[in-house]
Design a protein around this motif. Structure first.
Motif, PDB file in Angstrom:
ATOM      1  N   PRO A 264     -22.950  -8.933  29.373  1.00 52.53           N
ATOM      2  CA  PRO A 264     -21.936  -8.187  28.619  1.00 52.53           C
ATOM      3  C   PRO A 264     -21.588  -6.845  29.261  1.00 52.53           C
ATOM      4  O   PRO A 264     -20.423  -6.433  29.247  1.00 52.53           O
ATOM      5  CB  PRO A 264     -22.610  -7.987  27.253  1.00 52.53           C
ATOM      6  N   THR A 265     -22.572  -6.174  29.850  1.00 51.77           N
ATOM      7  CA  THR A 265     -22.293  -4.903  30.516  1.00 51.77           C
ATOM      8  C   THR A 265     -21.415  -5.116  31.742  1.00 51.77           C
ATOM      9  O   THR A 265     -20.469  -4.353  31.992  1.00 51.77           O
ATOM     10  CB  THR A 265     -23.612  -4.225  30.931  1.00 51.77           C
ATOM     11  N   THR A 266     -21.720  -6.159  32.516  1.00 47.21           N
ATOM     12  CA  THR A 266     -20.902  -6.474  33.691  1.00 47.21           C
ATOM     13  C   THR A 266     -19.478  -6.838  33.285  1.00 47.21           C
ATOM     14  O   THR A 266     -18.503  -6.412  33.916  1.00 47.21           O
ATOM     15  CB  THR A 266     -21.520  -7.641  34.478  1.00 47.21           C
ATOM     16  N   LEU A 267     -19.337  -7.624  32.223  1.00 44.92           N
ATOM     17  CA  LEU A 267     -18.005  -7.999  31.747  1.00 44.92           C
ATOM     18  C   LEU A 267     -17.232  -6.774  31.286  1.00 44.92           C
ATOM     19  O   LEU A 267     -16.038  -6.640  31.585  1.00 44.92           O
ATOM     20  CB  LEU A 267     -18.130  -8.999  30.602  1.00 44.92           C
ATOM     21  N   GLU A 268     -17.883  -5.870  30.584  1.00 45.27           N
ATOM     22  CA  GLU A 268     -17.206  -4.650  30.135  1.00 45.27           C
ATOM     23  C   GLU A 268     -16.664  -3.860  31.323  1.00 45.27           C
ATOM     24  O   GLU A 268     -15.529  -3.371  31.297  1.00 45.27           O
ATOM     25  CB  GLU A 268     -18.176  -3.800  29.309  1.00 45.27           C
ATOM     26  N   ALA A 269     -17.461  -3.763  32.383  1.00 40.62           N
ATOM     27  CA  ALA A 269     -17.000  -3.051  33.580  1.00 40.62           C
ATOM     28  C   ALA A 269     -15.819  -3.774  34.216  1.00 40.62           C
ATOM     29  O   ALA A 269     -14.863  -3.133  34.701  1.00 40.62           O
ATOM     30  CB  ALA A 269     -18.152  -2.921  34.578  1.00 40.62           C
ATOM     31  N   THR A 270     -15.865  -5.109  34.231  1.00 46.00           N
ATOM     32  CA  THR A 270     -14.750  -5.888  34.783  1.00 46.00           C
ATOM     33  C   THR A 270     -13.481  -5.662  33.971  1.00 46.00           C
ATOM     34  O   THR A 270     -12.384  -5.488  34.539  1.00 46.00           O
ATOM     35  CB  THR A 270     -15.102  -7.393  34.791  1.00 46.00           C
ATOM     36  N   LEU A 271     -13.602  -5.643  32.647  1.00 43.48           N
ATOM     37  CA  LEU A 271     -12.441  -5.422  31.795  1.00 43.48           C
ATOM     38  C   LEU A 271     -11.835  -4.042  32.013  1.00 43.48           C
ATOM     39  O   LEU A 271     -10.610  -3.883  32.065  1.00 43.48           O
ATOM     40  CB  LEU A 271     -12.833  -5.596  30.325  1.00 43.48           C
ATOM     41  N   GLN A 272     -12.693  -3.047  32.159  1.00 41.19           N
ATOM     42  CA  GLN A 272     -12.195  -1.692  32.414  1.00 41.19           C
ATOM     43  C   GLN A 272     -11.468  -1.631  33.758  1.00 41.19           C
ATOM     44  O   GLN A 272     -10.426  -0.978  33.895  1.00 41.19           O
ATOM     45  CB  GLN A 272     -13.362  -0.689  32.385  1.00 41.19           C
ATOM     46  N   ARG A 273     -11.996  -2.352  34.748  1.00 35.95           N
ATOM     47  CA  ARG A 273     -11.354  -2.366  36.072  1.00 35.95           C
ATOM     48  C   ARG A 273      -9.987  -3.049  36.006  1.00 35.95           C
ATOM     49  O   ARG A 273      -9.006  -2.566  36.585  1.00 35.95           O
ATOM     50  CB  ARG A 273     -12.268  -3.077  37.073  1.00 35.95           C
ATOM     51  N   ILE A 274      -9.914  -4.167  35.302  1.00 34.09           N
ATOM     52  CA  ILE A 274      -8.640  -4.881  35.163  1.00 34.09           C
ATOM     53  C   ILE A 274      -7.632  -4.009  34.426  1.00 34.09           C
ATOM     54  O   ILE A 274      -6.468  -3.888  34.833  1.00 34.09           O
ATOM     55  CB  ILE A 274      -8.852  -6.211  34.416  1.00 34.09           C
ATOM     56  N   HIS A 275      -8.087  -3.373  33.354  1.00 32.16           N
ATOM     57  CA  HIS A 275      -7.191  -2.539  32.562  1.00 32.16           C
ATOM     58  C   HIS A 275      -6.640  -1.381  33.390  1.00 32.16           C
ATOM     59  O   HIS A 275      -5.444  -1.059  33.316  1.00 32.16           O
ATOM     60  CB  HIS A 275      -7.923  -2.020  31.327  1.00 32.16           C
ATOM     61  N   ALA A 276      -7.504  -0.771  34.171  1.00 33.70           N
ATOM     62  CA  ALA A 276      -7.059   0.344  35.013  1.00 33.70           C
ATOM     63  C   ALA A 276      -6.079  -0.126  36.082  1.00 33.70           C
ATOM     64  O   ALA A 276      -5.141   0.599  36.445  1.00 33.70           O
ATOM     65  CB  ALA A 276      -8.274   1.015  35.660  1.00 33.70           C
ATOM     66  N   ALA A 277      -6.274  -1.356  36.583  1.00 34.15           N
ATOM     67  CA  ALA A 277      -5.414  -1.859  37.653  1.00 34.15           C
ATOM     68  C   ALA A 277      -4.011  -2.187  37.179  1.00 34.15           C
ATOM     69  O   ALA A 277      -3.032  -1.990  37.910  1.00 34.15           O
ATOM     70  CB  ALA A 277      -6.054  -3.096  38.285  1.00 34.15           C
TER      71      ALA A 277
END
Length: 340
Positions: A264-277
């Protein structure tokens, strides 16, 4: 002979097909909805042959939840129709040994009519109408739907003049953005959830809704809106891995299937990266247009193990995030995963 009303409706559908041009996914969607109008059916679908399977690539009515579902050619009436190249009627699935009875029970159908779809003389799929009632179809329905299948077959030919492979690309991808469409996304998601059941690592579904596309269309025109959609798609595709699937589900709604979603922590970081992109302005002619998105995600197996439920969970979280975002300051943190 088909009734005058049916013939007029087929002519009208033919005209609408011509207006859609090379949009094969749109043509197929129009055809299955038109099928429901032409015959007394509960559901309609177009299944395209892919390898040893037939895949639901357009659906209407009671078949709506079957988009992307695969059935084996062997042991199904659709497969027999494709192999023989002739229309087939099933009066009652309980007594017809040609059908995949388990698949029929899942949809709740008792009778059906299936017609072959041909591309350059080769059967490539079937048009199917079904009912929850026995003995619901006869020669009249075959005559009416035969005309529909010929219209659809011609549209397939003109939409895929460059070869058979293009048929499946057009049926599974969005014309404007080149991303996977809803049918292909659901197909891959169902396959991925099955792999998780067999022990593969967790996966995640991410849904994104572009914020402000209607305002761009209303103020600058649809050409500007199309440019925003294409730029948004480019950013999404650029922030994912080759093993992931990025799709345009329709309008301003997009989805990502993340394989190997991690913790879940890794997924949260991935979501934040996608959102920023995906967020941030982009130049269009002499203007700078904003791109913003609301998003939500769900995980398999933690949230759900069913493909449709995973999408619905992510969709609920996305709209909760959108409502929260609309009611707070733009610079605040964005909640990505309220509970389902």
């Amino acid at each position: 002979m088909p009734s005058r009303e049916a013939l007029l409706r087929i002519i009208e559908i033919h005209s609408q097909v011509a207006q859609l041009g090379l949009d094969l996914a749109g043509v197929m969607s129009l055809s299955v909805h038109g099928t429901l109008e032409l015959v007394d059916a509960d559901g309609a679908a177009i299944e395209l042959a892919e390898g040893e399977d037939l895949v639901y690539r357009a659906v209407a009515g009671a078949a709506s939840h079957q988009l992307g579902v695969r059935v084996r050619r062997d042991g199904s009436l659709s497969g027999t129709c494709l192999r023989q190249g002739i229309p087939l009627i099933c009066e009652d699935v309980d007594t017809d040994g040609r059908v995949d009875l388990e698949a029929c029970k899942r949809v709740g159908l008792r009778s059906m009519v299936v017609l072959p779809l041909s591309h350059q003389g080769t059967p490539v799929g079937v048009l199917k109408a079904f009912s929850s009632r026995v003995r619901n179809f006869g020669n009249r329905e075959v005559e009416v739907l035969s005309l529909m299948s010929k219209v659809l077959g011609a549209a397939m030919y003109w939409a895929t003049r460059y070869g058979r492979d293009d048929l499946f690309h057009r049926a599974t991808h969005d014309d404007m953005t080149g991303l996977a469409n809803r049918s292909l996304f659901m197909d891959r998601l169902r396959h991925a959830t099955a792999e998780v059941e067999r022990g593969d690592p967790p996966i995640a579904v991410v849904l994104l809704d572009m914020d402000g596309l209607k305002h761009i269309n209303d103020t600058l025109g649809h050409a500007a809106g199309d440019a925003a959609l294409i730029e948004f798609s480019r950013r999404l595709a650029g922030t994912t891995r080759e093993s992931d699937t990025v799709a345009r589900l329709g309008g301003d709604e997009f989805a990502i299937l993340l394989t190997h979603a991690g913790s879940p922590t890794t997924l949260e970081a991935t979501l934040q990266r996608i959102h920023a992109a995906v967020e941030g302005a982009f130049p269009y002619m002499d203007r700078v247009l904003p791109l913003r998105a609301s998003m939500g995600a769900s995980r398999c197996p933690e949230d759900w193990r069913d493909a449709t439920a995973l999408v619905e969970c992510a969709d609920m979280r996305m709209y909760e995030a959108k409502r929260t975002r609309q009611g707070r300051d733009r610079t605040g943190p964005m909640p990505l995963e309220p509970p389902c």
